[in-house]
Design an enzyme around this catalytic site. Structure first.
Site, PDB file in Angstrom:
ATOM      1  CE  LYS A 109       3.864   1.334  10.033  1.00 19.08           C
ATOM      2  NZ  LYS A 109       4.023   2.527  10.907  1.00 19.08           N
ATOM      3  CB  VAL A 136       1.637  -0.107   5.110  1.00 16.75           C
ATOM      4  CG1 VAL A 136       0.284  -0.661   5.545  1.00 16.75           C
ATOM      5  CG2 VAL A 136       2.247   0.722   6.221  1.00 16.75           C
ATOM      6  N   GLY A 166       7.696   3.844   3.709  1.00 19.64           N
ATOM      7  CA  GLY A 166       8.315   4.994   4.359  1.00 19.64           C
ATOM      8  C   GLY A 166       9.737   4.675   4.718  1.00 19.64           C
ATOM      9  CG  LEU A 217      -1.824  -1.221   1.402  1.00 24.45           C
ATOM     10  CD1 LEU A 217      -2.703  -1.036   2.620  1.00 24.45           C
ATOM     11  CD2 LEU A 217      -2.653  -1.456   0.169  1.00 24.45           C
ATOM     12  N   GLY A 218       1.988   1.193   0.626  1.00 22.27           N
ATOM     13  CA  GLY A 218       2.851   2.372   0.715  1.00 22.27           C
ATOM     14  C   GLY A 218       4.115   2.027   1.464  1.00 22.27           C
ATOM     15  CG  ASP A 261       5.170  11.807  12.708  1.00 22.46           C
ATOM     16  OD1 ASP A 261       5.358  12.975  12.293  1.00 22.46           O
ATOM     17  OD2 ASP A 261       5.429  10.801  12.026  1.00 22.46           O
TER      18      ASP A 261
END
Length: 585
Positions: free
Chosen positions: A47, A32, A27, A24-25, A140
């Site tokens: 994650k 994830v 970092g 999904l993405g 955050d």
């Protein structure tokens, strides 16, 4: 930043039960994945935080921190953590799969109206209050860490806070040393950017900054370079009032208070939530909850066209002003000294280029010409001036709408007088709807003695024919305006203002059938109100049965409903559902 290994192949299985299907993405600390829980037969988000390949800071601290923080929390506005585990390759955090888009994506798409933004802010205030009550400071908060679900189950779940990877747990040893800077610089409170110990006020600062960005369309702290961003944060941020002068004063004050440099001077989450809630009734709702709630197979948001919308508004204002000028020259002046069409074109261009200044100059010039020019009609000038002056007085900041009430007499002349409140109801703010509704009735009331026609309630019975007062400003005031004001005919302005305010409540529904029923009910109430008003004023006005009440209310209500559906019909930007997450074109 730790060295991250290559992503796992599709269909990889972790923790003996989760089959990774699609990333999904990603970092700095991992990725994830969309995964399938083979034990409970459901889709989840996993994650994956890889172990470093060489001796560098171990990301296990972040994974453990997020697991410990999330395990304390159980709130509809916080992404739920199901499980935490590890193997020889990575650490895993298994959480609920939230189908939707991030707040960062919503900002980039201009997908949220002001009302939606405030509702999201209230949900985030509640989620953070829950976290703080359980000893967790997020540290955050940013748009990328807020998810707007495609199908929220409650008002508290309109937005979900995620990624507690840098959270600090109160009562535990600090998971980062004093002097370490964690978080995202563009959303950090000053004390956090300086490496000092942070508490709940840091989250209040970040949330206020996120709300600033949603409402203004930009982050005032973000600069081209990190050093410039740090200087902006240290110097203090400008007031939201500079970017959005139309917002409620209490809302602006609460967000500005949340952005103060000293933590002890910032307002509380409770104060910020109260300001958001208080501002909700008057917030612009171009589509309302439709931008947050979608059908089962797709997330829908409005396609932004801010520049086109502004140009369209100016063009409409110019066209209406030009049309009013043309109609006045043709209908009110027997031998106009100027050709109506070129004069109307000049007026339209002036108002389109400078909506307020152009309108004031051309309106003033027209009234002065009627008062002193040839043909000499000072009475007409007084009546028209009475109508024109009311527009900037009631709609001081909405110059593009000052010519809009000119449509009300035109609709009344067509036998559709009560269609005007429905058009006025399309204004975004409550006070603007009320003002436009009242102005339309005022213009119709003035047009009746000026034209000698019965357009709605008819002119006051004591008003003399126009030939008796049209040549004298004093006679106009005494024999036309004064009887109009004392006849009770202006009660129609109150009725139309209330109708314009009430109609949007009938339109805010996801069911077309309920919407039609609501609009027809609104039209029936307006017709009955007009009939009652006509009966009360019988004898003081020339009509006991209001003209254009039934046909106008029905036609206007249905037209407003159609326009509302067309304006709020969202645009498909990505598929959401069992097949996977949003994927933008």
């Amino acid at each position: 930043m730790p060295t991250v290994r290559s992503p796992r192949p599709v269909a990889s299985r972790v923790l003996d039960r989760y089959r990774l299907e699609r990333r999904l993405g990603a970092g700095a600390f991992g990725a994830v994945w969309l995964a399938y829980d083979e034990t409970l037969e459901r889709r989840v988000a996993v994650k994956v935080v890889p172990r470093p390949e060489r001796a560098e800071p171990d990301p296990r601290g972040r994974a453990q921190r997020e697991a410990l923080a999330s395990a304390r929390l159980n709130h509809p506005g916080i992404v739920a953590l199901y499980e935490a585990g590890e193997d020889a390759e990575a650490h895993y955090l298994v959480s609920e799969l939230v189908e939707g888009l991030t707040l960062a994506q919503a900002i980039a798409q201009s997908a949220l109206s002001d009302r939606d933004a405030l509702r999201v802010g209230v949900a985030l205030c509640d989620a953070l209050a829950h976290a703080h009550a359980h000893g967790v400071v997020h540290r955050d908060i940013k748009p990328a860490n807020v998810i707007i679900p495609a199908r929220p189950h409650s008002e508290a779940g309109l937005a979900k806070l995620t990624d507690f990877g840098v959270a600090r747990l109160a009562g535990e040893d600090m998971l980062t040393r004093t002097g370490d800077v964690v978080g995202t610089l563009a959303y950090m409170a000053p004390e956090q950017a300086e490496g000092r110990r942070v508490g709940p006020p840091a989250d209040v600062y970040a949330l206020a900054l996120v709300l600033y960005e949603v409402l203004a369309g930009f982050n005032p702290a973000r600069a081209a370079a990190p050093a410039a961003t740090a200087r902006r944060v240290a110097a203090g941020l400008p007031s939201l009032r500079r970017a959005r002068r139309d917002l409620a004063a209490g809302l602006v004050l609460a967000i500005d208070a949340g952005l103060r440099r000293r933590p002890e001077e910032r307002g509380s989450l409770e104060a910020l939530r109260a300001a958001l809630t208080a501002a909700l009734p008057d917030a612009a709702a171009d589509g309302g909850a439709r931008t947050l709630v979608a059908p089962a197979d797709a997330l829908m948001v409005r396609e932004p066209r801010p520049l086109a919308r502004r140009l369209g508004g100016r063009g409409l204002a110019g066209a209406l002003a030009g049309g009013a000028c043309f109609a006045a020259l043709v209908a009110l002046v027997a031998r106009p000294p100027l050709e109506p069409l070129p004069a109307a074109a000049v007026v339209a261009l002036a108002v389109a280029l400078l909506p307020r200044l152009g309108w004031l100059v051309t309106a003033g010039a027209g009234v002065a010409w009627l008062a002193a020019g040839s043909p000499h009609q000072p009475g007409t000038a007084v009546v028209i001036a009475a109508g024109l002056l009311a527009c900037p007085l009631l709609l001081a900041r909405a110059g593009v709408w000052w010519s809009l009430p000119a449509l009300a007499p035109a609709l009344a002349a067509l036998g559709l007088a009560c269609a005007w409140p429905a058009l006025a109801a399309l204004a975004p703010r409550l006070h603007q709807r009320a003002a436009l509704g009242a102005l339309g009735a005022w213009w119709v009331a003035l047009a009746e003695p000026l034209s000698g026609r019965e357009l709605y309630l008819g002119q006051a019975a004591t008003i003399a024919p126009s030939v008796a007062w049209i040549q004298s400003p004093r006679s106009t005031a005494v024999d036309a305006l004064a009887p109009l004001a004392t006849s009770g005919a202006l009660a129609g302005a109150v009725l139309w203002a209330l109708a314009a305010v009430a109609l949007p409540w009938a339109l805010r529904t996801r069911s077309t059938a309920v919407l039609v029923i609501g609009v027809l009910t609104w039209a029936a109430v307006l017709v009955v109100g007009s009939e009652i008003l006509g009966g009360v004023l019988q004898g003081t006005v020339s009509r006991g049965d209001p003209r254009g009440a039934l046909a106008g209310a029905a036609a206007g209500g249905l037209a407003a409903a159609g326009f509302w559906l067309a304006r709020t019909r969202p645009h498909r930007i990505g598929r959401v559902g069992p097949g996977g997450p949003i994927r933008f074109p």
